[in-house]
Design an enzyme around this catalytic site. Structure first.
Site, mmCIF file in Angstrom:
data_model
loop_
_atom_site.group_PDB
_atom_site.id
_atom_site.type_symbol
_atom_site.label_atom_id
_atom_site.label_comp_id
_atom_site.label_asym_id
_atom_site.label_seq_id
_atom_site.Cartn_x
_atom_site.Cartn_y
_atom_site.Cartn_z
ATOM 1 N N HIS A 1 -9.136 5.828 -0.382
ATOM 2 C CA HIS A 1 -8.675 4.439 -0.423
ATOM 3 C C HIS A 1 -7.619 4.297 -1.515
ATOM 4 O O HIS A 1 -7.935 4.300 -2.700
ATOM 5 C CB HIS A 1 -9.885 3.528 -0.674
ATOM 6 C CG HIS A 1 -9.572 2.072 -0.653
ATOM 7 N ND1 HIS A 1 -10.354 1.141 -1.293
ATOM 8 C CD2 HIS A 1 -8.565 1.378 -0.055
ATOM 9 C CE1 HIS A 1 -9.837 -0.046 -1.095
ATOM 10 N NE2 HIS A 1 -8.755 0.069 -0.350
ATOM 11 N N GLU B 1 -9.703 5.635 -4.610
ATOM 12 C CA GLU B 1 -11.154 5.490 -4.506
ATOM 13 C C GLU B 1 -11.591 6.461 -3.392
ATOM 14 O O GLU B 1 -11.215 6.298 -2.232
ATOM 15 C CB GLU B 1 -11.502 4.039 -4.147
ATOM 16 C CG GLU B 1 -12.970 3.737 -4.149
ATOM 17 C CD GLU B 1 -13.257 2.260 -3.866
ATOM 18 O OE1 GLU B 1 -12.542 1.623 -3.064
ATOM 19 O OE2 GLU B 1 -14.219 1.727 -4.458
ATOM 20 N N ASN C 1 -13.512 -3.248 -3.693
ATOM 21 C CA ASN C 1 -13.512 -4.570 -3.057
ATOM 22 C C ASN C 1 -14.822 -5.328 -3.224
ATOM 23 O O ASN C 1 -14.861 -6.540 -3.062
ATOM 24 C CB ASN C 1 -13.126 -4.437 -1.586
ATOM 25 C CG ASN C 1 -11.624 -4.258 -1.458
ATOM 26 O OD1 ASN C 1 -10.862 -4.908 -2.182
ATOM 27 N ND2 ASN C 1 -11.194 -3.369 -0.581
HETATM 28 N N1 CAA Z 1 6.834 1.259 -4.631
HETATM 29 C C1 CAA Z 1 6.475 0.239 -3.850
HETATM 30 N N2 CAA Z 1 6.389 -1.037 -4.270
HETATM 31 C C2 CAA Z 1 6.633 -1.281 -5.565
HETATM 32 C C3 CAA Z 1 7.004 -0.255 -6.445
HETATM 33 C C4 CAA Z 1 7.108 1.066 -5.923
HETATM 34 N N3 CAA Z 1 7.493 2.105 -6.655
HETATM 35 N N4 CAA Z 1 7.145 -0.800 -7.680
HETATM 36 C C5 CAA Z 1 6.912 -2.121 -7.572
HETATM 37 N N5 CAA Z 1 6.552 -2.437 -6.284
HETATM 38 C C6 CAA Z 1 6.480 -3.769 -5.708
HETATM 39 C C7 CAA Z 1 5.828 -5.069 -5.633
HETATM 40 O O1 CAA Z 1 5.153 -5.297 -4.517
HETATM 41 C C8 CAA Z 1 6.976 -6.112 -5.682
HETATM 42 O O2 CAA Z 1 7.742 -6.203 -4.480
HETATM 43 P P1 CAA Z 1 9.252 -6.839 -4.265
HETATM 44 O O3 CAA Z 1 10.135 -6.486 -5.421
HETATM 45 O O4 CAA Z 1 9.740 -6.143 -3.049
HETATM 46 O O5 CAA Z 1 9.067 -8.308 -4.098
HETATM 47 C C9 CAA Z 1 7.773 -5.537 -6.682
HETATM 48 O O6 CAA Z 1 7.535 -4.190 -6.522
HETATM 49 C C10 CAA Z 1 7.583 -6.052 -8.054
HETATM 50 O O7 CAA Z 1 8.203 -5.110 -8.745
HETATM 51 P P2 CAA Z 1 8.440 -5.247 -10.253
HETATM 52 O O8 CAA Z 1 9.165 -4.016 -10.650
HETATM 53 O O9 CAA Z 1 9.073 -6.593 -10.535
HETATM 54 O O10 CAA Z 1 6.972 -5.360 -10.776
HETATM 55 P P3 CAA Z 1 6.196 -4.448 -11.758
HETATM 56 O O11 CAA Z 1 6.683 -3.066 -11.656
HETATM 57 O O12 CAA Z 1 6.203 -5.128 -13.063
HETATM 58 O O13 CAA Z 1 4.689 -4.525 -11.181
HETATM 59 C C11 CAA Z 1 2.893 -4.391 -9.678
HETATM 60 C C12 CAA Z 1 4.395 -4.746 -9.858
HETATM 61 C C13 CAA Z 1 2.714 -2.904 -9.908
HETATM 62 C C14 CAA Z 1 2.592 -4.727 -8.222
HETATM 63 C C15 CAA Z 1 1.993 -5.205 -10.688
HETATM 64 O O14 CAA Z 1 2.240 -6.575 -10.575
HETATM 65 C C16 CAA Z 1 0.508 -4.971 -10.444
HETATM 66 O O15 CAA Z 1 -0.060 -3.991 -10.912
HETATM 67 N N6 CAA Z 1 -0.154 -5.897 -9.703
HETATM 68 C C17 CAA Z 1 -1.557 -5.735 -9.323
HETATM 69 C C18 CAA Z 1 -1.623 -4.824 -8.121
HETATM 70 C C19 CAA Z 1 -3.027 -4.592 -7.658
HETATM 71 O O16 CAA Z 1 -4.007 -5.090 -8.179
HETATM 72 N N7 CAA Z 1 -3.123 -3.786 -6.605
HETATM 73 C C20 CAA Z 1 -4.403 -3.525 -5.964
HETATM 74 C C21 CAA Z 1 -4.576 -4.494 -4.859
HETATM 75 S S1 CAA Z 1 -6.108 -4.238 -4.048
HETATM 76 C C22 CAA Z 1 -5.808 -2.998 -2.963
HETATM 77 O O17 CAA Z 1 -4.728 -2.509 -2.782
HETATM 78 C C23 CAA Z 1 -6.979 -2.482 -2.217
HETATM 79 C C24 CAA Z 1 -7.569 -3.279 -1.157
HETATM 80 O O18 CAA Z 1 -8.365 -2.696 -0.448
HETATM 81 C C25 CAA Z 1 -7.347 -4.704 -0.929
#
Ligand code: CAA
Length: 282
Positions: free
Chosen positions: A140, A152, A190
């Site tokens: 996961h 995970e 989750n």
């Molecule tokens: N590849 C793909 N997407 C990326 C990326 C990469 N290398 N780097 C950043 N992103 C994405 C984001 O989705 C967002 O998209 P857009 O720019 O297209 O709108 C963007 O990048 C934001 O980028 P930033 O560089 O501005 O943001 P950041 O680097 O400061 O952090 C983040 C972005 C890593 C998403 C951070 O906000 C974070 O850690 N958020 C929490 C994420 C989280 O909790 N994920 C787990 C979700 S639960 C899950 O996945 C499991 C489930 O079963 C539900």
């Protein structure tokens, strides 16, 4: 030894998983139903690699090498015929996964490891659809896959020690931090994340705070990178709802009952980032 990897499903999770394998020198074939979906996935991988080059996380040459490691196919049977590992990242519907695992059981070598990126469907049940269920395991990944450190690793009831050890080692080779858990509803990620998101939506529904205040409290007070309402939009409100239903049904406990506001949002087609509007507008 795992060398040839197939990823089934080229959506957000599938293309992220293919990206990570390719970046770590594995030859990976990405499989989906149409060339259009696969071209879109390749362009997403390229864009995400550009983002990493811009942030100095990888070099421009690494981007080129990564893309060379990815091939695509619309033919499941030939794509998985010589795979050591297949990871499915198709839609989160058990009937679709059941059908796919049945095919993989026939098309793959009998010693290939079959992994699922499911966020909540029972690995033990998915394993029951294949011959040699001891080779089925959960891998996961978290969204966004190229960024988040966790895998995970979920052991189904019959997953063998050997397969679990292989996948843990593989996780490290991918530059991730794999953590193993057993197969119960919502696994660990989750089981803990979704009740928090649900509680945040209840707090909004009851008028305890605005979405901005709820998110600010969790970002600033608990150092979460995103607040829970923003994160729900990021994950997809339909995905949150379906995971909460798995928890609710799996444990038979009303504490997991999805907030009626979440149910209404999904019924209204407001699914979060992917639909352009959820709790926030995108
Ligand atoms: N590849 C793909 N997407 C990326 C990326 C990469 N290398 N780097 C950043 N992103 C994405 C984001 O989705 C967002 O998209 P857009 O720019 O297209 O709108 C963007 O990048 C934001 O980028 P930033 O560089 O501005 O943001 P950041 O680097 O400061 O952090 C983040 C972005 C890593 C998403 C951070 O906000 C974070 O850690 N958020 C929490 C994420 C989280 O909790 N994920 C787990 C979700 S639960 C899950 O996945 C499991 C489930 O079963 C539900």
């Amino acid at each position: 030894m795992i060398q040839k990897v197939a990823v089934i499903g080229a959506g957000t999770m599938g293309n992220g998983i293919a990206h990570v394998f390719a970046q770590h020198h594995f030859s990976v074939v990405l499989v989906d139903l149409s060339k259009g979906l696969l071209d879109q996935a390749l362009s997403t991988i390229s864009k995400n690699l550009d983002r990493m080059v811009a942030k100095d996380r990888i070099s421009a040459q690494q981007k080129v090498d990564t893309l060379l490691n990815v091939t695509t196919s619309t033919n499941l049977q030939s794509a998985v015929a010589d795979s050591d590992l297949v990871i499915e990242a198709v839609s989160e519907k058990e009937s679709i996964k059941k059908d796919l695992f049945g095919k993989l059981s026939v098309f793959c070598p009998s010693n290939a490891i079959l992994a699922s990126n499911t966020s909540s469907i029972s690995i033990t049940r998915l394993a029951s659809y294949v011959d040699h269920p001891e080779r089925v395991i959960g891998m996961h990944f978290m969204n966004p896959v190229p960024v988040m450190k966790l895998i995970e690793v979920i052991r189904g009831h019959r997953t063998s020690d050997e397969v679990a050890e292989n996948i843990m080692e593989l996780g490290v080779q991918l530059g991730k931090e794999p953590v193993v858990v057993n197969d119960y509803p919502g696994f660990i990620s989750n089981r803990i994340l979704m009740p928090m998101i649900n509680e945040a939506i209840y707090a909004l529904h009851e008028g305890v705070g605005t979405k901005e205040s709820i998110d600010a409290i969790m970002r600033l007070g608990m150092a979460h990178p995103m607040g829970p309402i923003e994160l729900a939009d990021f994950v997809g409100l339909d995905v949150c709802l379906s995971i909460l239903k798995v928890l609710y049904e799996g444990f038979g406990n009303p504490r997991y009952a999805p907030c009626p506001l979440l149910v209404n949002m999904v019924n209204a087609g407001l699914l979060g980032r992917k639909s352009g509007k959820g709790f926030y507008q995108y």
